[in-house]
Scaffold this motif. Structure first.
Motif, PDB file in Angstrom:
ATOM      1  N   GLU A 165      27.897  25.472  29.005  1.00 18.27           N
ATOM      2  CA  GLU A 165      27.225  25.220  30.280  1.00 18.27           C
ATOM      3  C   GLU A 165      28.000  23.517  30.608  1.00 18.27           C
ATOM      4  N   ASN A 166      27.695  22.602  29.790  1.00 17.70           N
ATOM      5  CA  ASN A 166      28.153  21.233  30.207  1.00 17.70           C
ATOM      6  C   ASN A 166      29.857  21.170  30.293  1.00 17.70           C
ATOM      7  N   LYS A 167      30.633  21.975  29.892  1.00 15.20           N
ATOM      8  CA  LYS A 167      31.982  22.183  29.942  1.00 15.20           C
ATOM      9  C   LYS A 167      32.548  21.112  28.858  1.00 15.20           C
ATOM     10  N   LEU A 168      31.883  20.703  27.758  1.00 16.46           N
ATOM     11  CA  LEU A 168      32.263  20.211  26.790  1.00 16.46           C
ATOM     12  C   LEU A 168      33.580  20.718  26.159  1.00 16.46           C
ATOM     13  N   THR A 169      34.316  19.756  25.554  1.00 18.54           N
ATOM     14  CA  THR A 169      35.722  20.427  24.876  1.00 18.54           C
ATOM     15  C   THR A 169      35.769  19.837  23.273  1.00 18.54           C
ATOM     16  N   GLY A 170      36.847  20.579  22.762  1.00  9.31           N
ATOM     17  CA  GLY A 170      37.091  20.068  21.389  1.00  9.31           C
ATOM     18  C   GLY A 170      36.474  21.178  20.401  1.00  9.31           C
ATOM     19  N   ALA A 171      35.747  22.293  20.703  1.00  9.77           N
ATOM     20  CA  ALA A 171      35.314  23.294  19.770  1.00  9.77           C
ATOM     21  C   ALA A 171      35.369  24.365  20.170  1.00  9.77           C
ATOM     22  N   GLU A 172      35.465  25.498  19.085  1.00  7.92           N
ATOM     23  CA  GLU A 172      35.334  27.022  19.504  1.00  7.92           C
ATOM     24  C   GLU A 172      33.933  27.436  18.277  1.00  7.92           C
ATOM     25  N   PHE A 173      33.519  28.511  18.770  1.00  2.45           N
ATOM     26  CA  PHE A 173      32.247  28.669  18.200  1.00  2.45           C
ATOM     27  C   PHE A 173      32.629  30.579  17.386  1.00  2.45           C
ATOM     28  N   ARG A 174      32.670  30.515  16.272  1.00  2.00           N
ATOM     29  CA  ARG A 174      32.947  31.427  15.410  1.00  2.00           C
ATOM     30  C   ARG A 174      31.825  32.157  14.929  1.00  2.00           C
ATOM     31  N   PRO A 175      31.844  33.721  14.741  1.00  2.00           N
ATOM     32  CA  PRO A 175      30.573  34.405  14.489  1.00  2.00           C
ATOM     33  C   PRO A 175      30.228  34.158  13.111  1.00  2.00           C
ATOM     34  N   ILE A 176      29.163  34.192  12.756  1.00  2.00           N
ATOM     35  CA  ILE A 176      28.655  34.192  11.150  1.00  2.00           C
ATOM     36  C   ILE A 176      28.051  35.592  10.998  1.00  2.00           C
ATOM     37  N   PHE A 177      28.423  36.229   9.829  1.00  2.00           N
ATOM     38  CA  PHE A 177      28.003  37.388   9.495  1.00  2.00           C
ATOM     39  C   PHE A 177      26.882  37.248   8.408  1.00  2.00           C
ATOM     40  N   GLU A 178      25.858  38.029   8.305  1.00  2.00           N
ATOM     41  CA  GLU A 178      24.766  38.225   7.235  1.00  2.00           C
ATOM     42  C   GLU A 178      25.066  38.486   5.916  1.00  2.00           C
ATOM     43  N   PHE A 179      24.799  37.642   4.943  1.00  2.00           N
ATOM     44  CA  PHE A 179      25.100  38.073   3.735  1.00  2.00           C
ATOM     45  C   PHE A 179      24.409  39.447   3.261  1.00  2.00           C
ATOM     46  N   LYS A 180      23.215  39.657   3.608  1.00  2.00           N
ATOM     47  CA  LYS A 180      22.433  40.895   3.230  1.00  2.00           C
ATOM     48  C   LYS A 180      23.391  42.014   4.137  1.00  2.00           C
ATOM     49  N   PRO A 182      26.802  42.303   5.735  1.00  2.00           N
ATOM     50  CA  PRO A 182      28.077  41.794   6.244  1.00  2.00           C
ATOM     51  C   PRO A 182      28.569  42.210   7.645  1.00  2.00           C
ATOM     52  N   THR A 183      28.318  43.412   7.959  1.00  2.00           N
ATOM     53  CA  THR A 183      28.814  43.990   9.330  1.00  2.00           C
ATOM     54  C   THR A 183      28.123  43.260  10.494  1.00  2.00           C
ATOM     55  N   LYS A 184      26.961  42.791  10.122  1.00  2.00           N
ATOM     56  CA  LYS A 184      26.062  42.377  11.206  1.00  2.00           C
ATOM     57  C   LYS A 184      26.326  40.872  11.716  1.00  2.00           C
ATOM     58  N   GLN A 185      26.618  40.666  12.802  1.00  2.00           N
ATOM     59  CA  GLN A 185      27.033  39.294  13.540  1.00  2.00           C
ATOM     60  C   GLN A 185      25.477  38.850  13.928  1.00  2.00           C
ATOM     61  N   SER A 186      25.193  37.321  13.448  1.00  2.00           N
ATOM     62  CA  SER A 186      24.207  36.901  13.980  1.00  2.00           C
ATOM     63  C   SER A 186      24.287  36.407  15.609  1.00  2.00           C
ATOM     64  N   LYS A 187      23.117  36.762  16.220  1.00  2.00           N
ATOM     65  CA  LYS A 187      22.916  36.330  17.316  1.00  2.00           C
ATOM     66  C   LYS A 187      22.412  34.820  17.623  1.00  2.00           C
ATOM     67  N   ASP A 188      21.812  34.270  16.580  1.00  2.00           N
ATOM     68  CA  ASP A 188      21.159  32.836  16.662  1.00  2.00           C
ATOM     69  C   ASP A 188      21.955  31.714  16.163  1.00  2.00           C
ATOM     70  N   TRP A 189      22.982  32.044  15.202  1.00  2.00           N
ATOM     71  CA  TRP A 189      23.900  31.092  14.733  1.00  2.00           C
ATOM     72  C   TRP A 189      25.176  31.424  14.750  1.00  2.00           C
ATOM     73  N   TYR A 190      26.078  30.149  14.954  1.00  2.00           N
ATOM     74  CA  TYR A 190      27.395  30.061  15.141  1.00  2.00           C
ATOM     75  C   TYR A 190      27.956  29.231  14.199  1.00  2.00           C
ATOM     76  N   GLN A 191      29.297  29.616  13.661  1.00  2.00           N
ATOM     77  CA  GLN A 191      30.076  28.317  12.995  1.00  2.00           C
ATOM     78  C   GLN A 191      30.915  27.505  14.115  1.00  2.00           C
ATOM     79  N   LEU A 192      30.398  26.290  13.872  1.00  2.00           N
ATOM     80  CA  LEU A 192      31.314  25.152  14.707  1.00  2.00           C
ATOM     81  C   LEU A 192      32.702  25.018  13.982  1.00  2.00           C
ATOM     82  N   ARG A 193      33.678  25.408  14.872  1.00  2.00           N
ATOM     83  CA  ARG A 193      35.021  24.794  14.346  1.00  2.00           C
ATOM     84  C   ARG A 193      35.641  24.054  15.379  1.00  2.00           C
TER      85      ARG A 193
END
Ligand SMILES: [Zn+2]
Length: 293
Positions: A165-180, A182-193
């Motif tokens: 929303e603040n149009k900050l630059t320099g990152a992409e956010f990748r999905p994180i999958f649940e260990f228990k 592994p086909t389920k993508q988290s809605k609450d957490w993302y990987q900061l790349r």
């Protein structure tokens, strides 16, 4: 900015003499670290201003023992710098170094994330699958945290929304999958790349083993990927090699990885990003002033 040196001495590292010295020289200021259950395992810490007669006393004590090659003094890093800033200093800085303060395990690799190891000396590697984590272990009240692998940075969905929303630059956010599951993508957490490039460290940045042996670097990957060092000054970066992103990582990597640990870059953020994080009340990190020169 007020600069201090934190000195930590431990009997288990062969620093008995330093433990006794600190306790007798600074009876009030020396703190016990942890509980000493077994005799001969005491660990103490003292904090002194970096430009003080007290620091000079400790430096002379350690220097003399390093010159004699005493084990426990020669093989260990003893102490690190700590900087305290006023609110105004932080709000006037062009850039800041962000340190992720909140850690959890297991690491992604232990949960099935795949890496390709590119160097056997420093364990530099590339993550080649999506991140899989045991998300029950993420610090639930921190908007940014990392696993013990040093290179797996996790942010909350609130962090992602605010960044976007603040149009900050320099990152992409990748999905994180649940260990228990592994086909389920988290809605609450993302990987900061972090894709932003902070470029190279300027020579003004002082590296060294610790405040007591400023010219000595602890270890350097023979293939040049990473360095094990303490930062003896604030971080200075070459302005010409910064791409202007609000969040960016240094070219240089730090730390000697092994097994699950990977060498990691420093994270640099802009003043705009710092203010956004502050206004949003995000937790899980600390900052220091950094400089583009
Ligand atoms: Zn290497």
């Amino acid at each position: 900015m007020s600069e201090y040196v934190n000195v930590r001495a431990s009997e288990t590292l062969g620093q008995e003499e330093l433990v006794s010295f600190l306790k007798s020289r600074f009876p009030e200021a020396t703190k016990q670290i942890g509980r000493t259950v077994v005799e001969g395992t005491e660990c103490v810490e003292v904090r002194v201003p970096s430009n003080s007669p007290e620091f000079e006393d400790i430096r002379r004590f350690i220097d003399a023992r390093r010159k004699q090659g005493q084990r426990g003094f020669s093989d260990s890093t003893i102490g690190w710098y700590l900087r305290k800033y006023t609110r105004a200093e932080l709000q006037n800085a062009e850039a800041l170094r962000l340190t992720i303060a909140s850690h959890f395990e297991p690491s992604g690799e232990e949960c099935g994330t795949i890496y390709e190891t590119l160097c056997n000396h420093c364990n530099w590697g590339l993550q080649v699958s999506d991140l899989i984590l045991d998300l029950r272990r993420v610090s639930q009240h921190k908007d940014i945290s990392e696993t013990i692998a040093w290179v797996e940075w996790v942010v909350s969905s609130n962090f992602v929304r605010t960044f976007t929303e603040n149009k900050l630059t320099g990152a992409e956010f990748r999905p994180i999958f649940e260990f228990k599951n592994p086909t389920k993508q988290s809605k609450d957490w993302y990987q900061l790349r972090v894709t932003g490039k902070a470029g190279g460290l300027a020579e003004t940045t002082r590296l060294g083993r610790d405040p007591f042996s400023p010219s000595q670097i602890s270890w350097r990957c023979p293939l040049g990927h990473s360095v094990v060092t303490e930062f003896l000054s604030e971080i200075y970066l070459q302005r010409s090699t910064w791409d202007g992103s609000d969040i960016a990582v240094t070219e240089a990597l730090f730390g000697q990885g092994r097994n699950l640990l990977r060498p990691a870059p420093l994270i640099i953020i802009s003043q705009r990003m710092y203010r956004t994080l502050q206004e949003a009340g995000f937790k899980g990190f600390s900052v220091e002033v950094a400089h583009f020169v």
